[in-house]
Design an enzyme around this catalytic site. Sequence first.
Site, PDB file in Angstrom:
ATOM      1  N   SER A 175      -1.851   8.380   4.122  1.00  0.00           N
ATOM      2  CA  SER A 175      -3.267   8.118   3.971  1.00  0.00           C
ATOM      3  C   SER A 175      -4.032   9.290   3.350  1.00  0.00           C
ATOM      4  O   SER A 175      -5.155   9.119   2.896  1.00  0.00           O
ATOM      5  CB  SER A 175      -3.894   7.796   5.337  1.00  0.00           C
ATOM      6  N   SER A 193       1.439  10.785   6.818  1.00  0.00           N
ATOM      7  CA  SER A 193       0.255  10.789   5.949  1.00  0.00           C
ATOM      8  C   SER A 193       0.005  12.091   5.203  1.00  0.00           C
ATOM      9  O   SER A 193      -0.836  12.123   4.308  1.00  0.00           O
ATOM     10  CB  SER A 193      -0.988  10.429   6.757  1.00  0.00           C
ATOM     11  N   LYS A 212      -9.965  16.485   4.323  1.00  0.00           N
ATOM     12  CA  LYS A 212      -9.853  15.029   4.475  1.00  0.00           C
ATOM     13  C   LYS A 212     -11.061  14.494   5.244  1.00  0.00           C
ATOM     14  O   LYS A 212     -11.530  15.136   6.187  1.00  0.00           O
ATOM     15  CB  LYS A 212      -8.548  14.697   5.216  1.00  0.00           C
TER      16      LYS A 212
END
Lengths: 496, 486
Positions: B154, B178, B79
């Site tokens: 997210s 997330s 990420k």
Amino acid sequence: MKNLDDKDGPDQPDKRFETIIGLETHVELSTQTKMFCGCRLSFGEKPNSNTCPVCLGHPGSLPVVNKKAVEYAMKIALALNCRINKRTIFHRKNYFYPDMSKNYQISQHDLPIGIGGYVEINMGSHTRRIGITRVHMEEDAGKLVHSGATGRISGADYSIGDFNRAGTPLIEIVTEPEIKSPLEAKQYMITLRNILLYLGVSDCNMEEGSLRCDANVSVRLKDSDRLGTRTEIKNLNSFKFIQKALEYEASRHISLINSGKKVIKQTRHYDDKTQSTKVLRSKEEAHDYRYFPDPDLVPIDIDDCWIKKIKDSIPELPNQKEKRYKDKFGLSDYDSSLLSGDFEISDYFEKTLETYNANPKGICNWLMGDFSAFLNKDQISIKESRIKPEHLARLVRLIDEGKISSNTAKSVFKEMYAKGSDPDDIIKEKGLEQISDKGELEAIVEEAVKNNPDAVSQYKAGKVKAIGFIVGQVMQKTKGKANPALVNEIIIKKIS
Amino acid sequence: MKLTCMKAHELHELIKKKEIKIEDIAGAYIDRIEEADKVINAFITFKPEEIVKNAKRIDRYISEGGEIRHFTGIPIAVKDNICIKDVRTTCASKILSDYYSIYDATVIKKLNEHNFLFLGKANMDEFAMGSSNENSAFGPVRNPWNTERVSGGSSGGPAASVASFEAACSLGSDTGGSIRQPASLCGVIGFKPTYGRVSRYGLASFAASLDQIGPFTRDMTDCINLYNAISGHDEFDSTSIDMKNKKDYGFKAVENLKGMKAGVPKELMIRDIDSEVKASILNTIKILERNGASVEETTLPSLEYALSAYHIIAPSEASSNLAKFDGIRYGLRDKDAQGLREMYRKTRSAGFGPEVKRSIMIGTYFLSSGHYDAYYEKAQKVRTLIINDFKKAFSKYDILVGPSSPTTAFRFGERMDDPLSMYLSDICTIPVNLAGIPAISIPCGLSDEQLPIGFQIMADALREDNIFKAACVLEGEINWKITPKI
């Protein structure tokens, strides 16, 4: 050295008023590394050479508390007679400033490490106890260098940041608003600096900013119990400025009030050139730091065992030292207070005693007398002097053992101060050693007696003082090196 | 079987037997990413030549007799809020669009010890704020099961990259769900460890007291392996848990769940749950029971306030964490601005997207001196109640179960203009972050529209073993083999 001859400072312009001062002192700790990262702490290095993702506030970096800094903070809090909070936490103090890498400062808010202490200051005629509200830990910001003549951020074409100082462990010591005069404020700072030096937690170098203070000043009519409007003077970094700035500011307040004007709550800056204070921020902004507990740091729990360990590590402090000098060495109040009141001098004194401890009073006399005078003349500190403690010890020993006279000692000292040399070498080189050889002296005395029959007969007639003339003759002959006591003894034996 | 369809541990077996070169794995994944990511947009930074170079280096390392560990040569996506030295870390924000990290996050250091194959930086919602991955300055991430749908947020990029076979596994971060919510929407496994078990050092903070890095994988073996690889005490993170002598979770597969007690909090099951999702969750609960677990409904009354507390604490912390992005030291700067204040204002106005601005404004309000007591402090008190509710529940149950997301993947734009409905996307996952406990989302079924449904299993702090036990049994029973269209 503090000057105890000052009475209450210059007259205040108007005796009906009294001044109330509160001080916030910042101390940069002399730990090896920074408060929240492993970067080395050092002054005057290449800009941004001692930085890392943490003190530069890069994304993802996290602070980790420097244990040594916490221990230093505890040491300070305990030495200032504070209580230690058993659970202490760090808050974030949020505000924008370009030298703050995270745009918040990690500081302590409602659970500082130390609370409710005091410092006793010696005002010559009396002692005053100044309350300490709190002692807390925080981190220093970086430094900005602004282009342009003003040197200030507004109006600069550009500014360059140096983050070597960012993250330096800082201790803030806040007094109660109960300092009653600029002189007291100065004396408080001198005392505080001395304690900090004794603790060995900071170099307290005011020029380099490792000790600096902000002062809150207000004045009020003496019979009033309400505090007047205060102004804050930022960043005072010399004892002289502290006193001067506060004197100026208090009289400014009084003239404002006397002319029917109001004191406005402001932050001001002391300008040494004009010897006056100037507005730094025209209107006191309502700062909202949005304090909240820093979620990156866990609370620090301090148990009694840890407190005891730190307490035990606190060295003898100035007031204890003063007492010991009186009790153990029989020094006068005055000497004891002066010696212990300056860390460097007392440290020097103790080092001298390490090589020769038979005559502390003698060593003290040198320190308070000739030595101080020389240092004052050259405006240097004892640390900068070339005389080594063991050499001063040797000098006093030589006098005590009758190897040199006090007169000779003065010239030897002068030589030592100039060149930093060993007194034995000076004496040998210049042939200054006292003549204590009885045989050698007897011959000289014999001659002097023979050449001065008048003096001998006067002595025999009961005029004891006449013997001094003969002694003088011997001294002249030996260039002052004869042992006066021995000379006296030989003369009396010869002519009686 | 296609290389890209293999699990990490299957690849590992081949690598260990020297039956395959890392360069070949790299090639297969590069092809797959080049093909699929035109549509999915799971990657922000993807440099094929760097991947090949690294693959060759790892091949050399292996040929020189280097130790082959679980993730040696395994292609992993990271990420874009996790720092890798000299790699662009954008946090999917314009303000960091040309920012290169100056150091490795602790999780990356740990994976580097394995010599993992870094595939690229995965797309996300800007600064991890969002539940649909529509808030990325680099465009939204599409759901591999239906590209008209969101991937969740997210960590939409890390989830979608694993679901679409663009990565064998990936790392995401979970602040209010997330990891678990996009895992649920994309039909992969997403695991949020106990707070403090995986170092946050090198993870750009959203809300420091809630953030946690965790793995996305296609099966439980990979999940446990990856968790073991990245977890452990870190002296650079003072919130990291120091468990003396604690080694990896040496996981033993169990045949059944006899003796395991599971609770179903009714607060996670009633409101706003899609009927299809609910049916699938109830069915999965039956599988738990069939395998020996005793399951009963329970209540954690304070969960009702979790969403409110979260939406005070998270933006408050974010408002402080994001202050450092000011244009002074790195990242975007408005060069024409006159003076400091204007520079701050213009840089931040241009650099941050609307959701991030909303968070900063709300958080600044909550922390300001007139409102702190009424909001932030109260939210922290609610948080304590939630922690206590969980403690009480875990004195009775080994695990708590429920849905990971109240719905399956929704359409783009559907909730963008309605922040409150968007915030409900995380209603099932948020309580876990407030309590700091571990939780997983595993795929448990498909809706009529062929959209994945996620089953959430929670356990007490540091009882990851209970989660793994239940999840492994379910994985075997559910037999999850359906793959997305793309």
